[in-house]
Design a protein around this motif. Structure first.
Motif, PDB file in Angstrom:
ATOM      1  N   PHE A 195      21.852  15.219 -36.480  1.00 37.83           N
ATOM      2  CA  PHE A 195      20.484  14.773 -36.677  1.00 37.83           C
ATOM      3  C   PHE A 195      20.233  13.533 -35.830  1.00 37.83           C
ATOM      4  O   PHE A 195      21.027  12.600 -35.848  1.00 37.83           O
ATOM      5  N   GLU A 196      19.142  13.535 -35.090  1.00 34.33           N
ATOM      6  CA  GLU A 196      18.712  12.361 -34.333  1.00 34.33           C
ATOM      7  C   GLU A 196      17.316  12.020 -34.817  1.00 34.33           C
ATOM      8  O   GLU A 196      16.410  12.843 -34.734  1.00 34.33           O
ATOM      9  N   VAL A 197      17.151  10.830 -35.343  1.00 31.90           N
ATOM     10  CA  VAL A 197      15.868  10.414 -35.905  1.00 31.90           C
ATOM     11  C   VAL A 197      15.424   9.138 -35.213  1.00 31.90           C
ATOM     12  O   VAL A 197      16.204   8.206 -35.056  1.00 31.90           O
ATOM     13  N   HIS A 198      14.168   9.107 -34.795  1.00 33.45           N
ATOM     14  CA  HIS A 198      13.600   7.936 -34.133  1.00 33.45           C
ATOM     15  C   HIS A 198      12.320   7.540 -34.854  1.00 33.45           C
ATOM     16  O   HIS A 198      11.501   8.396 -35.171  1.00 33.45           O
ATOM     17  N   ILE A 199      12.170   6.249 -35.106  1.00 38.72           N
ATOM     18  CA  ILE A 199      10.949   5.726 -35.698  1.00 38.72           C
ATOM     19  C   ILE A 199      10.323   4.785 -34.679  1.00 38.72           C
ATOM     20  O   ILE A 199      10.923   3.791 -34.289  1.00 38.72           O
ATOM     21  N   GLU A 200       9.116   5.140 -34.220  1.00 39.16           N
ATOM     22  CA  GLU A 200       8.407   4.341 -33.223  1.00 39.16           C
ATOM     23  C   GLU A 200       6.942   4.230 -33.624  1.00 39.16           C
ATOM     24  O   GLU A 200       6.308   5.238 -33.903  1.00 39.16           O
ATOM     25  N   ASP A 201       6.427   3.017 -33.655  1.00 31.92           N
ATOM     26  CA  ASP A 201       5.017   2.775 -33.986  1.00 31.92           C
ATOM     27  C   ASP A 201       4.608   3.455 -35.291  1.00 31.92           C
ATOM     28  O   ASP A 201       3.528   4.041 -35.384  1.00 31.92           O
ATOM     29  N   GLY A 202       5.487   3.422 -36.281  1.00 31.62           N
ATOM     30  CA  GLY A 202       5.173   3.996 -37.580  1.00 31.62           C
ATOM     31  C   GLY A 202       5.262   5.511 -37.643  1.00 31.62           C
ATOM     32  O   GLY A 202       4.879   6.120 -38.627  1.00 31.62           O
ATOM     33  N   ARG A 203       5.778   6.131 -36.593  1.00 30.52           N
ATOM     34  CA  ARG A 203       5.920   7.596 -36.575  1.00 30.52           C
ATOM     35  C   ARG A 203       7.389   7.979 -36.546  1.00 30.52           C
ATOM     36  O   ARG A 203       8.194   7.332 -35.887  1.00 30.52           O
ATOM     37  N   LEU A 204       7.705   9.033 -37.247  1.00 30.70           N
ATOM     38  CA  LEU A 204       9.072   9.524 -37.289  1.00 30.70           C
ATOM     39  C   LEU A 204       9.170  10.778 -36.431  1.00 30.70           C
ATOM     40  O   LEU A 204       8.331  11.684 -36.539  1.00 30.70           O
ATOM     41  N   ARG A 205      10.172  10.817 -35.562  1.00 32.00           N
ATOM     42  CA  ARG A 205      10.430  11.984 -34.724  1.00 32.00           C
ATOM     43  C   ARG A 205      11.902  12.337 -34.903  1.00 32.00           C
ATOM     44  O   ARG A 205      12.767  11.451 -34.860  1.00 32.00           O
ATOM     45  N   ALA A 206      12.186  13.613 -35.107  1.00 30.53           N
ATOM     46  CA  ALA A 206      13.572  14.009 -35.361  1.00 30.53           C
ATOM     47  C   ALA A 206      13.935  15.263 -34.580  1.00 30.53           C
ATOM     48  O   ALA A 206      13.106  16.138 -34.357  1.00 30.53           O
ATOM     49  N   THR A 207      15.196  15.321 -34.170  1.00 33.22           N
ATOM     50  CA  THR A 207      15.770  16.507 -33.558  1.00 33.22           C
ATOM     51  C   THR A 207      16.976  16.889 -34.408  1.00 33.22           C
ATOM     52  O   THR A 207      17.806  16.038 -34.727  1.00 33.22           O
ATOM     53  N   VAL A 208      17.036  18.151 -34.786  1.00 30.76           N
ATOM     54  CA  VAL A 208      18.111  18.634 -35.644  1.00 30.76           C
ATOM     55  C   VAL A 208      18.847  19.730 -34.889  1.00 30.76           C
ATOM     56  O   VAL A 208      18.229  20.602 -34.285  1.00 30.76           O
ATOM     57  N   ARG A 209      20.167  19.674 -34.923  1.00 30.69           N
ATOM     58  CA  ARG A 209      20.972  20.681 -34.235  1.00 30.69           C
ATOM     59  C   ARG A 209      21.913  21.350 -35.226  1.00 30.69           C
ATOM     60  O   ARG A 209      22.376  20.733 -36.175  1.00 30.69           O
ATOM     61  N   GLY A 210      22.188  22.602 -34.964  1.00 34.68           N
ATOM     62  CA  GLY A 210      23.086  23.351 -35.833  1.00 34.68           C
ATOM     63  C   GLY A 210      23.459  24.677 -35.204  1.00 34.68           C
ATOM     64  O   GLY A 210      23.380  24.844 -33.985  1.00 34.68           O
ATOM     65  N   GLU A 211      23.820  25.605 -36.047  1.00 29.45           N
ATOM     66  CA  GLU A 211      24.255  26.911 -35.571  1.00 29.45           C
ATOM     67  C   GLU A 211      24.033  27.942 -36.665  1.00 29.45           C
ATOM     68  O   GLU A 211      23.856  27.583 -37.833  1.00 29.45           O
ATOM     69  N   PRO A 212      24.032  29.228 -36.297  1.00 31.61           N
ATOM     70  CA  PRO A 212      23.895  30.262 -37.327  1.00 31.61           C
ATOM     71  C   PRO A 212      25.050  30.192 -38.333  1.00 31.61           C
ATOM     72  O   PRO A 212      26.183  29.866 -37.966  1.00 31.61           O
ATOM     73  N   VAL A 213      24.731  30.468 -39.587  1.00 30.61           N
ATOM     74  CA  VAL A 213      25.756  30.460 -40.633  1.00 30.61           C
ATOM     75  C   VAL A 213      26.746  31.589 -40.383  1.00 30.61           C
ATOM     76  O   VAL A 213      26.360  32.734 -40.175  1.00 30.61           O
ATOM     77  N   ASP A 214      28.018  31.260 -40.375  1.00 32.44           N
ATOM     78  CA  ASP A 214      29.110  32.227 -40.288  1.00 32.44           C
ATOM     79  C   ASP A 214      29.892  32.076 -41.594  1.00 32.44           C
ATOM     80  O   ASP A 214      30.670  31.145 -41.759  1.00 32.44           O
ATOM     81  N   VAL A 215      29.652  32.991 -42.538  1.00 35.15           N
ATOM     82  CA  VAL A 215      30.225  32.873 -43.878  1.00 35.15           C
ATOM     83  C   VAL A 215      31.746  32.768 -43.843  1.00 35.15           C
ATOM     84  O   VAL A 215      32.340  31.983 -44.583  1.00 35.15           O
ATOM     85  N   ALA A 216      32.389  33.481 -42.961  1.00 34.05           N
ATOM     86  CA  ALA A 216      33.850  33.430 -42.884  1.00 34.05           C
ATOM     87  C   ALA A 216      34.343  32.059 -42.423  1.00 34.05           C
ATOM     88  O   ALA A 216      35.357  31.562 -42.903  1.00 34.05           O
ATOM     89  N   ARG A 217      33.613  31.446 -41.511  1.00 37.62           N
ATOM     90  CA  ARG A 217      34.035  30.162 -40.973  1.00 37.62           C
ATOM     91  C   ARG A 217      33.556  28.967 -41.798  1.00 37.62           C
ATOM     92  O   ARG A 217      34.300  28.028 -42.047  1.00 37.62           O
ATOM     93  N   HIS A 218      32.323  29.006 -42.246  1.00 39.36           N
ATOM     94  CA  HIS A 218      31.750  27.863 -42.958  1.00 39.36           C
ATOM     95  C   HIS A 218      32.038  27.883 -44.455  1.00 39.36           C
ATOM     96  O   HIS A 218      32.038  26.844 -45.089  1.00 39.36           O
ATOM     97  N   GLN A 219      32.232  29.036 -45.037  1.00 40.94           N
ATOM     98  CA  GLN A 219      32.508  29.218 -46.462  1.00 40.94           C
ATOM     99  C   GLN A 219      31.542  28.415 -47.333  1.00 40.94           C
ATOM    100  O   GLN A 219      31.954  27.554 -48.115  1.00 40.94           O
TER     101      GLN A 219
END
Length: 69
Positions: free
Chosen positions: A14-38
């Motif tokens: 998660f990357e979150v930036h607050i500038e001039d009273g505004r919040l901007r975020a970038t979220v990264r992830g991947e598809p759920v792999d039940v065998a790997r993530h459990q």
């Protein structure tokens, strides 16, 4: 929660930036792999219980919340 449920994604960065009273975020992830993530439970929402937002001594922000499963 919506993106996780509809697109079956698991978020890990998660990357979150607050500038001039505004919040901007970038979220990264991947598809759920039940065998790997459990996955043990699915997050249903976030409550205000134990909510904490504070600026650390190094200038970075820390946000903490309890999730409902």
């Amino acid at each position: 929660v919506f993106e996780m449920a509809t697109r079956r994604l698991l978020f890990s960065r998660f990357e979150v930036h607050i500038e001039d009273g505004r919040l901007r975020a970038t979220v990264r992830g991947e598809p759920v792999d039940v065998a790997r993530h459990q996955p043990a439970a699915e997050v249903k929402g976030v409550s205000f219980c134990e909510l904490k937002v504070a600026r650390r001594a190094d200038g970075r922000w820390l946000a903490q919340a309890v999730v409902d499963v």
